[in-house]
Design an enzyme around this catalytic site. Sequence first.
Site, PDB file in Angstrom:
ATOM      1  N   GLU A 246       1.458  12.664   3.217  1.00 45.19           N
ATOM      2  CA  GLU A 246       0.014  12.922   3.234  1.00 45.19           C
ATOM      3  C   GLU A 246      -0.657  11.599   2.908  1.00 45.19           C
ATOM      4  O   GLU A 246      -0.654  11.166   1.754  1.00 45.19           O
ATOM      5  CB  GLU A 246      -0.356  13.985   2.190  1.00 45.19           C
ATOM      6  CG  GLU A 246       0.266  15.346   2.435  1.00 45.19           C
ATOM      7  CD  GLU A 246      -0.337  16.076   3.622  1.00 45.19           C
ATOM      8  OE1 GLU A 246      -1.278  15.549   4.251  1.00 45.19           O
ATOM      9  OE2 GLU A 246       0.141  17.170   3.933  1.00 45.19           O
ATOM     10  N   CYS A 280      -8.753  11.872  -0.462  1.00 47.25           N
ATOM     11  CA  CYS A 280      -8.226  11.548   0.865  1.00 47.25           C
ATOM     12  C   CYS A 280      -9.137  12.101   1.954  1.00 47.25           C
ATOM     13  O   CYS A 280      -9.509  11.402   2.875  1.00 47.25           O
ATOM     14  CB  CYS A 280      -6.812  12.087   1.004  1.00 47.25           C
ATOM     15  SG  CYS A 280      -6.686  13.835   0.632  1.00 47.25           S
TER      16      CYS A 280
HETATM   17  P1  NAD Z   1      -0.533   4.309  -3.258  1.00 49.68           P
HETATM   18  O1  NAD Z   1       0.067   4.367  -1.916  1.00 49.68           O
HETATM   19  O2  NAD Z   1      -0.902   2.990  -3.829  1.00 49.68           O
HETATM   20  O3  NAD Z   1       0.433   4.978  -4.350  1.00 49.68           O
HETATM   21  C1  NAD Z   1       0.922   6.295  -4.165  1.00 49.68           C
HETATM   22  C2  NAD Z   1       2.216   6.449  -4.947  1.00 49.68           C
HETATM   23  O4  NAD Z   1       3.234   5.632  -4.353  1.00 49.68           O
HETATM   24  C3  NAD Z   1       2.147   6.052  -6.414  1.00 49.68           C
HETATM   25  O5  NAD Z   1       2.877   6.963  -7.193  1.00 49.68           O
HETATM   26  C4  NAD Z   1       2.832   4.705  -6.412  1.00 49.68           C
HETATM   27  O6  NAD Z   1       3.391   4.388  -7.666  1.00 49.68           O
HETATM   28  C5  NAD Z   1       3.917   4.923  -5.383  1.00 49.68           C
HETATM   29  N1  NAD Z   1       4.516   3.709  -4.811  1.00 49.68           N
HETATM   30  C6  NAD Z   1       4.107   2.431  -4.911  1.00 49.68           C
HETATM   31  N2  NAD Z   1       4.921   1.610  -4.193  1.00 49.68           N
HETATM   32  C7  NAD Z   1       5.849   2.408  -3.635  1.00 49.68           C
HETATM   33  C8  NAD Z   1       6.950   2.168  -2.746  1.00 49.68           C
HETATM   34  N3  NAD Z   1       7.243   0.939  -2.315  1.00 49.68           N
HETATM   35  N4  NAD Z   1       7.687   3.226  -2.350  1.00 49.68           N
HETATM   36  C9  NAD Z   1       7.385   4.487  -2.756  1.00 49.68           C
HETATM   37  N5  NAD Z   1       6.360   4.766  -3.584  1.00 49.68           N
HETATM   38  C10 NAD Z   1       5.602   3.745  -4.015  1.00 49.68           C
HETATM   39  O7  NAD Z   1      -1.794   5.293  -3.195  1.00 49.68           O
HETATM   40  P2  NAD Z   1      -2.910   5.541  -4.317  1.00 49.68           P
HETATM   41  O8  NAD Z   1      -3.753   4.315  -4.408  1.00 49.68           O
HETATM   42  O9  NAD Z   1      -2.262   6.067  -5.542  1.00 49.68           O
HETATM   43  O10 NAD Z   1      -3.745   6.730  -3.672  1.00 49.68           O
HETATM   44  C11 NAD Z   1      -4.809   6.493  -2.811  1.00 49.68           C
HETATM   45  C12 NAD Z   1      -4.416   6.738  -1.370  1.00 49.68           C
HETATM   46  O11 NAD Z   1      -3.808   8.024  -1.259  1.00 49.68           O
HETATM   47  C13 NAD Z   1      -5.600   6.767  -0.439  1.00 49.68           C
HETATM   48  O12 NAD Z   1      -5.300   6.077   0.747  1.00 49.68           O
HETATM   49  C14 NAD Z   1      -5.790   8.249  -0.140  1.00 49.68           C
HETATM   50  O13 NAD Z   1      -6.457   8.506   1.070  1.00 49.68           O
HETATM   51  C15 NAD Z   1      -4.395   8.743  -0.169  1.00 49.68           C
HETATM   52  N6  NAD Z   1      -4.343  10.174  -0.452  1.00 49.68           N
HETATM   53  C16 NAD Z   1      -3.981  11.042   0.567  1.00 49.68           C
HETATM   54  C17 NAD Z   1      -3.990  12.413   0.350  1.00 49.68           C
HETATM   55  C18 NAD Z   1      -3.626  13.373   1.458  1.00 49.68           C
HETATM   56  O14 NAD Z   1      -3.374  14.533   1.165  1.00 49.68           O
HETATM   57  N7  NAD Z   1      -3.568  12.948   2.700  1.00 49.68           N
HETATM   58  C19 NAD Z   1      -4.339  12.916  -0.899  1.00 49.68           C
HETATM   59  C20 NAD Z   1      -4.682  12.028  -1.909  1.00 49.68           C
HETATM   60  C21 NAD Z   1      -4.672  10.645  -1.666  1.00 49.68           C
END
Ligand code: NAD
Length: 468
Positions: A246, A280
């Site tokens: 997502e 999101c």
């Molecule tokens: P992010 O991608 O920076 O982090 C998400 C998660 O991934 C965190 O737990 C982070 O620690 C982890 N992470 C970091 N590096 C990683 C790696 N190399 N491999 C695996 N995991 C890793 O996102 P964010 O800043 O926490 O959230 C904001 C983003 O999330 C926005 O783009 C938003 O649109 C999206 N979002 C999408 C939905 C949806 O349902 N589509 C819902 C909420 C947020």
Amino acid sequence: MSDFSMTINGQPVSAADQFDVKNPATGDTVGLAPNSSKDHLDLAVAAAQVAFTTWSQTSDAVRVQACQDIAAKIGEHAEALAQLLTREQGKPLNGIGSRFEIGGAQAWAAHTASLSLPVKVLQDNEQGRVELHRKPMGVVGSITPWNWPVMIAVWHILPAVRSGNTVVVKPSPYAPLSTLRLVELMNQVLPPGVVNSVCSDDRTSNIGAAMSAHPGIRKIVFTGSINTGKKVMATAADTVKRLTLELGGNDAGIVLPDVDPKAIAEGLFWGAFINNGQTCAAMKRLYVHESVYDGVCAALADYARAIPVGPGTEEASVLGPINNRMQFDKVQRLVDAAKHKGRVLLGGEPGEGLFFPPTLIADLSHDDPLVTEEQFGPALPIIKYSNVEDAIRQANDSPNGLGGSVWSRDVEKARQVASRMECGSVWINKHGAIQPNAPFGGVKSSGCGVEFGEEGLAEYTDIQVMFS
Ligand code: NAD
């Protein structure tokens, strides 16, 4: 201030290394989170693998009860969870804030109890009987973001547990504490090892990356940015993991010429500014027909001007700060660039610390960065159009495809425009509404797979076809 632990095999586990989780409203430390090592992850996965051997064999009734018990636990501890969530995430207690999020998590957990995936008979005749069974997969790795951390953890964990899997969850370093607490509460009603938590700061340790590569994890459910989602996909390839991703959105709203601007201002505002735009499926760009353009701009600015912004712990606040410096800097960069091209209707200048006021910038064109990039913060670009075909084309001219909305007094006409939008959810005269019985997911770069409903539950299972 207190120390928070991982939960592994039902036990609290602390890490030698810890990191500060800051209150975005004040900069104060809310608590110390464990900075898990790869060894902690191995322990958590091993515990989940052992628990899977029995949990996957439990009856449907046991798993339904477990989901209901989790919902009840969240309810019992709702206020404490909401207070913790506000302090680490920044969102207000009230409005569409922490109390709303914890209430939503409880409701979602309870609804998940009611879902099921019964055996489907594909054929039953003289040639034989063919049945489709849905079997739990094994250990599910859940990786969550910082914007709706508790709700999203429940969206990941509950369907996994409901369908007989076990879980290792890793929250974002920007708001991990409420999830660590949530998992402790879950462990009061679940057998040891069914749900485990790990945590990392993503600088000295990146446990999300290690989970994506881990051979003991069968599936990753990931909510976060498109860039990290791509990394998860690449890393998971080696072990051919199942994925639900997502990812980010850049949702468009299209306002048709027949609206009453004052009547839609509130819906437009909350469609864009829910959780300070850090959602999101928030509306991130607004296309308005020229005949109502000035009226919509004025009505939206009037509504937004009256919104109280302040520390989330103050009962009167309706919007709080941006969660973290990186996100704040992104919003500021996009707003600064947009200010020189468009007309600032409201906001535009940063406040104290991580506070950034609701910002509306009109007269932008479709290719300005505030329009083309996901701002993920309290700034909405408004674009004027004269032909609805152009608005549809521009709305679809994006690699993202999470949500979209159409605003009109003529619902049938709005439905026709909505059906042409390239996105997983589309709303008429509202934006961003989700519910636990309706599948939710993105198309194009906004992700793969869906959550919620039976379609979402099915993503936590392998199909086994039995011929007899
Ligand atoms: P992010 O991608 O920076 O982090 C998400 C998660 O991934 C965190 O737990 C982070 O620690 C982890 N992470 C970091 N590096 C990683 C790696 N190399 N491999 C695996 N995991 C890793 O996102 P964010 O800043 O926490 O959230 C904001 C983003 O999330 C926005 O783009 C938003 O649109 C999206 N979002 C999408 C939905 C949806 O349902 N589509 C819902 C909420 C947020």
